[in-house]
Design a protein around this motif. Structure first.
Motif, PDB file in Angstrom:
ATOM      1  N   THR A   1      71.996  57.307  12.010  1.00 37.29           N
ATOM      2  CA  THR A   1      72.835  58.063  11.081  1.00 37.29           C
ATOM      3  C   THR A   1      73.706  57.142  10.246  1.00 37.29           C
ATOM      4  OG1 THR A   1      72.866  59.810  12.714  1.00 37.29           O
ATOM      5  CG2 THR A   1      74.480  59.969  10.945  1.00 37.29           C
TER       6      THR A   1
ATOM      7  N   LEU B   1      58.604  62.355   3.251  1.00 39.70           N
ATOM      8  CA  LEU B   1      59.912  62.313   2.598  1.00 39.70           C
ATOM      9  C   LEU B   1      59.910  61.400   1.383  1.00 39.70           C
ATOM     10  CD1 LEU B   1      62.073  62.013   5.825  1.00 39.70           C
ATOM     11  CD2 LEU B   1      61.979  64.003   4.310  1.00 39.70           C
ATOM     12  N   ALA B   2      59.242  60.276   1.500  1.00 42.03           N
ATOM     13  CA  ALA B   2      59.351  59.225   0.489  1.00 42.03           C
ATOM     14  C   ALA B   2      57.966  58.713   0.141  1.00 42.03           C
ATOM     15  CB  ALA B   2      60.218  58.090   1.025  1.00 42.03           C
TER      16      ALA B   2
ATOM     17  N   GLU C   1      61.254  53.267  -0.285  1.00 40.46           N
ATOM     18  CA  GLU C   1      62.336  54.223  -0.547  1.00 40.46           C
ATOM     19  C   GLU C   1      62.788  54.924   0.737  1.00 40.46           C
ATOM     20  OE1 GLU C   1      61.445  56.606  -4.013  1.00 40.46           O
ATOM     21  OE2 GLU C   1      60.523  54.894  -5.032  1.00 40.46           O
TER      22      GLU C   1
ATOM     23  N   GLY D   1      71.869  55.128   1.894  1.00 41.65           N
ATOM     24  CA  GLY D   1      71.615  56.172   0.908  1.00 41.65           C
ATOM     25  C   GLY D   1      70.152  56.553   0.755  1.00 41.65           C
ATOM     26  N   VAL D   2      69.328  56.145   1.681  1.00 40.58           N
ATOM     27  CA  VAL D   2      67.918  56.568   1.694  1.00 40.58           C
ATOM     28  C   VAL D   2      67.623  57.102   3.081  1.00 40.58           C
ATOM     29  CG1 VAL D   2      67.220  54.815   0.001  1.00 40.58           C
ATOM     30  CG2 VAL D   2      66.984  54.348   2.460  1.00 40.58           C
ATOM     31  N   PRO D   3      66.538  57.851   3.251  1.00 38.43           N
ATOM     32  CA  PRO D   3      66.210  58.329   4.595  1.00 38.43           C
ATOM     33  C   PRO D   3      65.960  57.166   5.550  1.00 38.43           C
ATOM     34  CG  PRO D   3      64.816  59.398   2.938  1.00 38.43           C
ATOM     35  CD  PRO D   3      65.594  58.338   2.242  1.00 38.43           C
ATOM     36  N   VAL D   4      66.592  57.227   6.707  1.00 41.04           N
ATOM     37  CA  VAL D   4      66.341  56.256   7.773  1.00 41.04           C
ATOM     38  C   VAL D   4      65.806  57.065   8.955  1.00 41.04           C
ATOM     39  CG1 VAL D   4      67.368  54.566   9.340  1.00 41.04           C
ATOM     40  CG2 VAL D   4      68.159  54.729   6.958  1.00 41.04           C
ATOM     41  N   VAL D   5      64.573  56.802   9.321  1.00 41.01           N
ATOM     42  CA  VAL D   5      63.909  57.632  10.307  1.00 41.01           C
ATOM     43  C   VAL D   5      63.883  56.933  11.656  1.00 41.01           C
ATOM     44  CG1 VAL D   5      61.861  58.985  10.838  1.00 41.01           C
ATOM     45  CG2 VAL D   5      62.458  58.539   8.457  1.00 41.01           C
TER      46      VAL D   5
ATOM     47  N   GLN E   1      71.742  55.341   7.631  1.00 38.50           N
ATOM     48  CA  GLN E   1      71.390  56.254   6.534  1.00 38.50           C
ATOM     49  C   GLN E   1      72.584  56.444   5.600  1.00 38.50           C
ATOM     50  OE1 GLN E   1      68.526  59.486   6.962  1.00 38.50           O
ATOM     51  NE2 GLN E   1      70.196  60.893   6.618  1.00 38.50           N
ATOM     52  N   ASP E   2      73.747  56.579   6.177  1.00 36.13           N
ATOM     53  CA  ASP E   2      74.926  56.759   5.326  1.00 36.13           C
ATOM     54  C   ASP E   2      75.182  55.519   4.476  1.00 36.13           C
ATOM     55  OD1 ASP E   2      75.190  59.283   6.364  1.00 36.13           O
ATOM     56  OD2 ASP E   2      76.763  58.750   7.796  1.00 36.13           O
TER      57      ASP E   2
END
Lengths: 244, 244, 244, 244, 244, 244
Positions: free
Chosen positions: F189, F107-108, F175, F196-200, F192-193
């Motif tokens: 979730t 993803l990053a 990132e 503003g970046v992917p949080v896995v 992540q909101d």
């Protein structure tokens, strides 16, 4: 100085053989305590055996701390429980794969490991990488001997190992041999005489390195990654392993 | 057993200090022979000094072979002449950077090297990489002390080194210290007591590892990369170095 | 522009051959100074020879600085004394292994080195790693020719080398050849014509790269790791090497 | 000798500036052909721009083959189309990131790249890794200048770059600077004078290395990975790119 | 959920086959959009083809963003345009080499890639390195089948691939196979049944991983390296690619 | 399809939370079985806890094989027993650190791990290296929250984690964020909101990857390294673990 040799498998004859090898090279004043855990696999031939041998190893380290042990050797070539054991011990803890690879790397430009079953080759490569020894390790060669076959008097095991060592020197460009199983400790001197290159047995290599580090008053740091396990209750019949 | 400690620089006071440190940890029956070469730099503070210290080191190894020496320590943190010395010696030859880094890597998850001049930091990183120890080495820190300042009684050198060690533990995430100069051997125990983490001095670490490897009858392989130098005449006043 | 080609061994015929190769490709206005040191090994075939060739190389660099030399080529495939020479020189200093590997890596996806004695293979791999060229180097192949055999007119050396190059292309998946000995410079063009792939000789590759870097006014930084050696007296008959 | 400088972006003023820099260091007898492709991005500031600049670069290489060009420089720090261009060209093809990093690595123990936008830092690290230069690259520093700002007369761009170079030397432990954009070629000499360390511009570094490799008659191997593209028809309006 | 499968080559029959494979494993509610770009190479067999396939891939991603596509598969084993596509897309973009190697690495200790032409082996190794999968990849084996031969009904292609897979398992010590061409997707299940080890096809592996990441609401970060391309006019007939 | 989520620690509330997270993203037709072993540590905060959690994990995998489970998630960020579990299972076995790092890497360009206690940072780095993800991992950051604090309603844990994530993005150049503890799955979730970046989160990432691999009929190879454990009797009260 007390050094505890923990054979992670529960085959007492192998433990006795290791003890003999260690005592033969011990410095005056070094006590060798050699044990197998009370529970676990009789031989270690894969990741599962390795994982189930680990609790017994840790139990023996925990006992060792109460017995005033100064350093520990984990005497199976998968080095089971090495990092967990360091959390328990004040003194050094060295695995035999670790010791053998390090020693070989300061003697020769490159070595091959000669081990038992092919299914464990990946574990050995992983350890080499973990210890920074990957660049010195040219090959990991399996004889497809089961660990306990090494214990059978009169077996062809010795000849098979010697052959594989010869192939390692011829084909891999290696200039030293690392014996990839604690059960081969017995054969080390003889193989070295026949091959004319250093043959490193991890049991004695780890034992003597422990002696050296203890003499230098070096220990395992007890802050950070190897601090004592945090006290907590373990559930079920693992309660006896609960760190306090 | 005879172990020869070669101080590659020609400052006798430093050689004497190393000998004291080694003798303090020697096993019964180990003879320590400590020498400086008859020619070369008084201190080694860069690649040029290192290169010019090497012929003297090799001369001392060649003498050692005639004196029945069983193993050699090259006691300068640049490990000058290490691979060439292995061509001359039947027994093990260990450098102090090599021994200290290997030892630290089995005690702690990561170490920092605290050394003298910043200009030698690159050499240390190169050695770490050469020995496979790069992943354990978090930082190489310079105190900007000249090597010979370490010898001046009453100097602030010790305090400066202690401060740098503290910064290493705080800022690098290291859990052990490697002393990056043979001239710091004296300070090792005291620093360890003050810092509460393993402080590894390469001189004694290499010395004890040599003792261990000799006890195990392990040697340098004499075929391949470390075979004796091919006999040939050297030109000019280096004729005396000609291998025979 | 003055470029000094230092043949680290003392075989004048080899020095003369290198000089011819360099002059054949020199730009107008480039002076080639080609020398062997006054002392040291007649051929370099291992770590010990390499170490004892280094003082002579450094002496020639030091002379070069007084002669207004703009850049130096160290013309032996072990690149002896490279980093120490950079401490002495203001201009660029390039080793022939270094130049040949870098050049091959921008021409072809992978190369093999074809060298003389098998005992030097480890040194070449170490240099490849040191320069970041390990991933481009597929193999280091020994012909088991002694360095000075390359000089014998009418010998089978050329055919042996050609054969080994062919095997490199067939078996290693390499698409370029790096000649692993300064004594092979003569053969480069002919081998390239026969093999149809780039054949890189380090002597000319280093020489032309030096020309390029000097034209670009690029130099060796004189702070930090390659600063001038610190002034000090060297003991014994190495006093003449004392940096001032 | 004809060397073609391909500016992958379509900003003619930048192409002209590169041509001036190259001609200023060209050997007698070297023709410099400097072009921008007829289509593509005006500046290259990310992966997308890089990908869309590549067809134009390849078109210019294909033309070059018909014009008798001996070697090519790809003059954008992302080295767009480098490996594809090698399939088309008989002579050497060198990217400016490639040339600058290689040159810096033989001059200094470590360098920092000073580039334009932060979003391209990852691309530079990837190239460093691809070329084996990762260990020499200490940092990639962004000035957050857009590529075309470098072209604006009287802008603060030069001061910003100089500041970032100073920080690189102070904070990264680097001893050389690599300029991370073809648009900085102009500034190279002046920055070097102000900083006192080597400042490497890739345009001229690649250009001179091309000259050197052509003089040595070295080429791109036309078997294997860099063989001519297999002839085939391309669909749609990319038919004109169809390899024959 | 809409997932767009972009076949970077323009051979519609191959695109249709991929779509079939993806639809066969799609979750209920997943729309498969499978396309070839309107322009570019009919098959991708080297760096040049790869570079010229990239603009078409990017055009299809840009269209996809307007069509509400949630994730993209780039369905050629060279993963052309992968990083540029991430600049355009809000959702995940996965290459088939990327997905296949990652999947194989969590199933088996080591895999071999079986691909088409030998000239692409270097590209595959480079991708393995780029993705961190180098240590799991034991070999990249070429069948020397052209990509479009895979499409010919009744050809010997399947038998050739099966043979090469068998050799991979026997000779490389691999325990899984990665199919190195999107055109092999059809054969995956059958090969797996015959070989008895995991055979990973990248098209379906990437497709299912996209489904998973979309279900997890994971996306491509739109700051930093994969931010939208900066708006600018592209020159000439690439104006239509100008990012806005 | 049946997927078994094994929480290696014995805190049922955490197991329940994981089950909720997995069910929220499960495809129609996927059964989630979520368990904690009957014995072992209540939280895993170091090597010792990890080692003693492993037998319980393996017992649950062995049960799973009898229950017709298709794939397993090991839901603790140390991935305890991962390789041993693969010896037992026919289907895929994925660790949550493994899944999260792999997903973040596609993803990053780079991610940071935000975890609980600093003493586990070394374990995470070791896993990153083991999986080939080291180059994507910029930092492993500890919040110094104990694992079970994450479970306390109304605690400041969420704010602490958010702060550390922000620092990761600002200071590490990452990132994306990888959550370094299964107990953080709940927060994914929301973080992540806010960021503003992917949080896995590894629990759901591993779960969905398992679903994907099962849909593709991919399994663990049962020859070689992950073959069933060799049948043997285990000594003492570990007899119940004896492989048959």
């Amino acid at each position: 100085m007390r050094i505890k040799l923990i054979n992670p498998n529960t085959t007492q004859r192998m433990t006795d053989a290791m003890a003999r090898c260690a005592r033969a090279v011990a410095a005056p004043g070094t006590d060798v305590i050699a044990v197998s855990p009370p529970m676990g696999p009789r031989s270690i031939e894969g990741h599962y055996d390795d994982a189930l041998a680990t609790p017994g190893v840790l139990m023996e380290v925990e006992h060792g701390e109460r017995e005033g042990v100064d350093a520990y050797v984990i005497a199976c070539f998968g080095d089971p429980g090495l990092f967990a054991a360091r959390e328990l011990a004040r003194g050094p803890v060295i695995g035999i794969a670790e010791a053998a690879m390090h020693a070989a790397s300061v003697l020769a430009p490159a070595f091959s490991v000669v081990t038992t079953l092919g299914r464990t080759r990946g574990m050995v490569w992983h350890l080499a990488q973990r210890y920074g020894m990957e660049r010195f390790c040219r090959n990991v060669r399996a004889t497809e001997l089961a660990v306990l076959e090494l214990e059978v008097p009169g077996s062809a095991a010795r000849a098979t190992i010697l052959d594989e060592c010869r192939r390692a020197l011829d084909e891999d460009g290696s200039e030293a041999i690392v014996l990839g199983c604690a059960g081969m400790a017995d054969l080390c001197t003889q193989l070295q005489d026949e091959l004319g290159v250093p043959v490193v047995d991890g049991v004695t290599a780890a034992f003597k390195w422990c002696e050296a580090l203890v003499a230098l008053r070096l220990h395992t740091p007890k802050h950070g990654e190897y601090a004592r396990p945090l006290p907590k209750r373990y559930a079920g019949d693992f309660d006896r392993f609960s760190p306090r």
